[in-house]
Scaffold this active site. Structure first.
Site, mmCIF file in Angstrom:
data_model
loop_
_atom_site.group_PDB
_atom_site.id
_atom_site.type_symbol
_atom_site.label_atom_id
_atom_site.label_comp_id
_atom_site.label_asym_id
_atom_site.label_seq_id
_atom_site.Cartn_x
_atom_site.Cartn_y
_atom_site.Cartn_z
ATOM 1 N N ASP A 74 41.479 -34.516 6.779
ATOM 2 C CA ASP A 74 40.048 -35.062 7.122
ATOM 3 C C ASP A 74 38.957 -34.222 6.824
ATOM 4 O OD1 ASP A 74 41.727 -36.895 8.639
ATOM 5 O OD2 ASP A 74 41.214 -36.116 10.479
ATOM 6 N N HIS A 219 43.008 -30.277 7.360
ATOM 7 C CA HIS A 219 41.339 -30.564 6.846
ATOM 8 C C HIS A 219 41.239 -29.475 5.572
ATOM 9 C CE1 HIS A 219 41.731 -31.141 11.444
ATOM 10 N NE2 HIS A 219 40.480 -31.974 11.130
#
Length: 262
Positions: A74, A219
């Site tokens: 992400d 992430h």
């Protein structure tokens, strides 16, 4: 004018600050505390598809038989994404990237192109990381359509998957996703890498949680995450896992717009 490094440092700081304040509660809500949220498991998506569709729909593995897992990232692209793509290429591992728009897609367009060119699934994480459940329908549409337009312009392919910021979603989000032809993808494994730059801890958290059909949330924005990826890949391969993108994890089924997968 601030340098690119300064801009990205400020971006990471803003993103990390938001996550540190709200992520723990939001993740708990999204993954365990939202009794009314109906999600579809990858195995259920596969089981709903006709056998005759199987071979045409598969990517690198038949996840009805193989022990599959999906790496998802992400909030990129970021200054770390090129190194991540190098690692994935070296390890021959596909991933699914849920990209942010402002300060990310518009800052690293060549990395978006590279992700698509190297066989990764390019998806949306909204334009500004606005919490969709606190937004108006028009704001939700813009948060989803803006990155769709930019990703389609850069890659030639409009995203069909999105991940709501902090995993927060509701019936309004589902309805708008259905309208836009998008499916929502949550996760079953989180390293909470927004709280630590300790790569060993990130690796341990993933390995402790993962199981077949796992959707791993990481992430590539944070400093400790990309250095953890080689160890995660090697350890899971040793356990017999096969890495696939989210669409490959669902095959021979396909993600249905407006549905939520986890």
């Amino acid at each position: 004018m601030p340098s690119l490094t300064t801009k990205m440092t400020n971006t990471r700081s803003r993103f990390r600050g938001t996550a540190a304040l709200a992520a723990a509660g939001a993740l708990t809500l999204a993954l365990s505390g939202c009794a009314k949220l109906e999600t579809t498991a990858p195995s259920s998506a596969r089981g709903a598809a006709a056998t005759a569709q199987a071979r045409a729909a598969f990517g690198t593995a038949d996840c009805r038989r193989a022990k599959c897992v999906a790496l998802t990232f992400d909030a990129g692209p970021s200054e770390h994404s090129a190194r991540l793509l190098d690692i994935l290429k070296e390890k021959q591992v596909p991933a699914t990237f849920f990209l942010l728009g402002r300060h990310h897609i518009d800052t690293y367009p060549e990395l978006v192109k590279r992700m698509a060119a190297e066989g990764h699934e390019v998806a949306s994480h909204t334009w500004t990381h606005r919490i969709l459940t606190e937004s108006t329908p028009d704001q939700i549409r813009e948060e989803l359509e803006h990155p769709n337009r930019e990703i389609a312009r850069l890659t030639g392919r409009r995203p069909t998957l999105m991940r709501p910021p902090q995993g927060r979603t509701d019936d309004t989000v589902h309805d708008i996703c259905r309208e836009l032809g998008m499916s929502e993808v949550l996760w079953s494994v989180t390293a909470k890498d927004y709280r630590t730059d300790d790569s060993d801890l990130i690796t341990k958290r993933v390995l402790d949680q993962v199981s077949r059909d796992g959707i791993i949330l990481l992430h590539d924005l944070y400093d400790g995450t990309v250095p953890a990826v080689p160890g995660i890949i090697d350890a899971l391969k040793e356990r017999g896992y096969v890495f696939v993108t989210v669409p490959q994890l669902l095959a021979p089924g396909k993600a249905v717009p407006g549905e939520v997968y986890r």
